[in-house]
Design a protein around this motif. Structure first.
Motif, PDB file in Angstrom:
ATOM      1  N   ILE A  56       0.480   1.086   2.604  1.00  0.00           N
ATOM      2  CA  ILE A  56       1.056   0.885   1.278  1.00  0.00           C
ATOM      3  C   ILE A  56       1.276  -0.604   1.059  1.00  0.00           C
ATOM      4  CG2 ILE A  56       2.995   1.404  -0.238  1.00  0.00           C
ATOM      5  CD1 ILE A  56       3.354   4.007   1.488  1.00  0.00           C
ATOM      6  N   ASN A  57       0.573  -1.161   0.081  1.00  0.00           N
ATOM      7  CA  ASN A  57       0.667  -2.590  -0.219  1.00  0.00           C
ATOM      8  C   ASN A  57       1.624  -2.878  -1.372  1.00  0.00           C
ATOM      9  OD1 ASN A  57      -1.373  -3.221   1.727  1.00  0.00           O
ATOM     10  ND2 ASN A  57      -2.869  -2.436   0.274  1.00  0.00           N
TER      11      ASN A  57
ATOM     12  N   THR B  55       4.328   0.758  -7.187  1.00  0.00           N
ATOM     13  CA  THR B  55       3.177   1.419  -7.813  1.00  0.00           C
ATOM     14  C   THR B  55       2.858   2.720  -7.096  1.00  0.00           C
ATOM     15  OG1 THR B  55       2.280  -0.691  -8.561  1.00  0.00           O
ATOM     16  CG2 THR B  55       0.744   1.152  -8.447  1.00  0.00           C
ATOM     17  N   TYR B  56       2.949   2.738  -5.781  1.00  0.00           N
ATOM     18  CA  TYR B  56       2.667   3.962  -5.026  1.00  0.00           C
ATOM     19  C   TYR B  56       3.669   5.068  -5.369  1.00  0.00           C
ATOM     20  CZ  TYR B  56       1.565   7.170  -1.271  1.00  0.00           C
ATOM     21  OH  TYR B  56       1.212   8.307  -0.561  1.00  0.00           O
TER      22      TYR B  56
ATOM     23  N   ASP C 199       0.244   2.584   7.831  1.00  0.00           N
ATOM     24  CA  ASP C 199       1.659   2.774   8.083  1.00  0.00           C
ATOM     25  C   ASP C 199       2.129   4.152   7.633  1.00  0.00           C
ATOM     26  OD1 ASP C 199       2.549   0.336   5.516  1.00  0.00           O
ATOM     27  OD2 ASP C 199       1.767   2.351   5.286  1.00  0.00           O
ATOM     28  N   ARG C 200       1.196   5.028   7.249  1.00  0.00           N
ATOM     29  CA  ARG C 200       1.559   6.415   6.917  1.00  0.00           C
ATOM     30  C   ARG C 200       0.337   7.307   7.120  1.00  0.00           C
ATOM     31  NH1 ARG C 200       4.705   7.689   1.493  1.00  0.00           N
ATOM     32  NH2 ARG C 200       6.344   6.858   2.817  1.00  0.00           N
ATOM     33  N   THR C 201       0.588   8.480   7.680  1.00  0.00           N
ATOM     34  CA  THR C 201      -0.423   9.533   7.792  1.00  0.00           C
ATOM     35  C   THR C 201       0.134  10.765   7.094  1.00  0.00           C
ATOM     36  OG1 THR C 201      -1.311   8.667   9.858  1.00  0.00           O
ATOM     37  CG2 THR C 201      -1.756  10.975   9.377  1.00  0.00           C
ATOM     38  N   ILE C 202      -0.715  11.428   6.309  1.00  0.00           N
ATOM     39  CA  ILE C 202      -0.324  12.600   5.534  1.00  0.00           C
ATOM     40  C   ILE C 202      -1.334  13.706   5.796  1.00  0.00           C
ATOM     41  CG2 ILE C 202       0.031  13.517   3.197  1.00  0.00           C
ATOM     42  CD1 ILE C 202       0.488  10.498   2.369  1.00  0.00           C
TER      43      ILE C 202
ATOM     44  N   THR D 293      -2.696   0.990  -2.379  1.00  0.00           N
ATOM     45  CA  THR D 293      -2.907   1.264  -0.960  1.00  0.00           C
ATOM     46  C   THR D 293      -4.311   0.907  -0.493  1.00  0.00           C
ATOM     47  OG1 THR D 293      -3.724   3.527  -1.289  1.00  0.00           O
ATOM     48  CG2 THR D 293      -1.335   3.259  -1.095  1.00  0.00           C
ATOM     49  N   ASP D 294      -4.421   0.781   0.826  1.00  0.00           N
ATOM     50  CA  ASP D 294      -5.708   0.854   1.522  1.00  0.00           C
ATOM     51  C   ASP D 294      -5.694   2.233   2.155  1.00  0.00           C
ATOM     52  OD1 ASP D 294      -6.349  -1.838   0.944  1.00  0.00           O
ATOM     53  OD2 ASP D 294      -5.190  -2.505   2.676  1.00  0.00           O
TER      54      ASP D 294
END
Length: 103
Positions: free
Chosen positions: A14-15, A19-20, A57-60, A90-91
């Motif tokens: 998440i950059n 916005t995310y 930095d996140r897995t879903i 995000t990337d």
């Protein structure tokens, strides 16, 4: 033969959190519209082996009861409009896999 369940595995960085969050707020109602199930997320995933595709930095993980439901969710105009926030913030790597066939 019953449909095979479809799973999505998301790895993202998440950059732009503001916005995310706009994406997150709209995601769940659309997921439910297509009988999607949110399974889990982890903000501290541990990459154990091999090259990490992104500095995540996140897995879903979430699923749909069939490939048709997954395709309909992805093609939904409202979802595609909403996903502009995710793409801007995000990337990501987004992987779709089929579950085991019913026995």
């Amino acid at each position: 033969m019953p449909d095979v369940k479809v799973y999505f595995i998301v790895n993202l960085k998440i950059n732009d959190a503001e916005t995310y969050r706009k994406y997150e707020k709209g995601f769940f109602p659309i997921l439910k519209r297509y009988e999607g199930e949110f399974i889990t997320f982890d903000d501290n995933p541990i990459h154990v082996e091999g090259d990490n595709p992104i500095d995540q930095d996140r897995t879903i993980i979430f699923s749909f009861p069939s490939p048709e439901k997954a395709d309909a969710w992805w093609a939904d105009d409202e979802y595609q409009e909403l996903s502009k926030f995710r793409r801007a913030a995000t990337d990501i790597t987004l992987t779709r896999i089929n579950g085991l066939p019913p026995r």
